[in-house]
Write an enzyme that holds these catalytic residues in place. Structure first.
Site, PDB file in Angstrom:
ATOM      1  CG  HIS A  88      -1.948   1.083   1.136  1.00 47.97           C
ATOM      2  ND1 HIS A  88      -1.670   2.379   1.503  1.00 47.97           N
ATOM      3  CD2 HIS A  88      -3.225   1.079   0.677  1.00 47.97           C
ATOM      4  CE1 HIS A  88      -2.753   3.118   1.273  1.00 47.97           C
ATOM      5  NE2 HIS A  88      -3.705   2.346   0.780  1.00 47.97           N
ATOM      6  CD  GLU A 157      -5.235   1.625  -3.245  1.00 45.84           C
ATOM      7  OE1 GLU A 157      -6.427   1.727  -2.959  1.00 45.84           O
ATOM      8  OE2 GLU A 157      -4.332   1.563  -2.393  1.00 45.84           O
TER       9      GLU A 157
HETATM   10  P1  PGA Z   1      -9.116   6.425  -0.151  1.00 41.54           P
HETATM   11  O1  PGA Z   1      -8.042   5.295   0.198  1.00 41.54           O
HETATM   12  O2  PGA Z   1     -10.309   5.719  -0.710  1.00 41.54           O
HETATM   13  O3  PGA Z   1      -9.407   7.116   1.160  1.00 41.54           O
HETATM   14  O4  PGA Z   1      -8.491   7.332  -1.143  1.00 41.54           O
HETATM   15  C1  PGA Z   1      -7.880   4.196  -0.644  1.00 41.54           C
HETATM   16  C2  PGA Z   1      -6.745   3.342  -0.165  1.00 41.54           C
HETATM   17  O5  PGA Z   1      -5.788   3.889   0.370  1.00 41.54           O
HETATM   18  O6  PGA Z   1      -6.771   2.111  -0.310  1.00 41.54           O
END
Ligand code: PGA
Length: 235
Positions: A88, A157
């Site tokens: 992450h 992401e």
């Molecule tokens: P967010 O986080 O939806 O608050 O942007 C997503 C994540 O970090 O997995």
């Protein structure tokens, strides 16, 4: 599809328990065929049975030992946890995990047969360069990772989209997902500021097999709505 909620450093143990119960009750009332994952804070992990899979946001590549502040498989096994989030962006960029340490962690949990949600994503300064530079940056995050691992889920992401309310355009999400799908046939989730009012369109994008949601899933009713949207998308 796969709908995942990353609770990060939010909710107490009792709040997490009721969150899980609310999702279970929702799933019981509605016949839905989506795969649901919830990643509670470490201190809120607990025994859970039902349709929701509980995963760990992090763990060290160890059974147990002297790794202050970390947990290992001994602590995960107590709750039957066999799913883990690795790579992450908050762990890469805030907590300084290197690609090398992520690969060690990946291999350790792969050898134990864990379901691994492996995250990749570029920061803003990389995004602002050419597509080629961006893809090269993402390539490095695949380095050392067994992309054909059968229990692998990948989450794209963009770092600049996480917790900011910003998201790439739907066209960009599809474009990047289709490119990333050339690297691995694992299910590919989109994450980064997915909200209840944007989830439907994002889930409909070509190349998107689900979402990984942080702040937008903290209210359980919104998370449940996203599960319904996934069902409606009929992928
Ligand atoms: P967010 O986080 O939806 O608050 O942007 C997503 C994540 O970090 O997995």
């Amino acid at each position: 599809m796969i709908i995942a909620s990353n609770l990060k450093t939010n909710l107490t143990r009792s709040q997490t328990t009721s969150y899980m119960m609310d999702v279970e009750n929702f799933l019981e009332k509605n016949t839905l065929s989506q795969e649901i994952l919830v990643f509670p804070a470490q201190s809120s992990l607990s025994a859970h049975s039902g349709q929701v899979t509980q995963g760990a946001q992090n763990a060290y590549a160890t059974t147990n030992g002297a790794f202050t502040g970390e947990i290992g498989t001994e602590q995960l096994e107590e709750f039957g946890i066999k799913t883990i989030l690795i790579g992450h962006s908050e762990r890469r960029h805030i907590l300084g995990e290197s690609q090398e340490s992520l690969v060690t962690k990946f291999n350790f949990y792969k050898n134990l047969g864990f379901k691994i949600v492996y995250c990749v994503g570029e920061p803003l300064d990389v995004r602002e360069q050419t597509d080629e530079v961006m893809m090269k940056y993402l390539d490095l995050q695949y380095e050392g990772i067994d992309t054909s691992y059968e229990n692998l889920i990948i989450a794209y992401e963009p770092v600049w989209a996480i917790g900011t309310g910003l998201t790439p355009s739907l066209e960009d999400i599809s474009k990047i997902h289709l490119k990333l799908k050339e690297k691995s046939t694992a299910p590919l989730l989109y994450g980064g500021s997915v909200k209840v009012d944007t989830a439907k369109d994002i889930l409909a994008c070509e190349g998107v097999d689900g979402v990984l949601v942080g702040s937008g899933a903290l209210a359980v009713e919104n998370f449940c709505k996203m599960i319904t949207f996934a069902e409606e998308a009929g992928k």
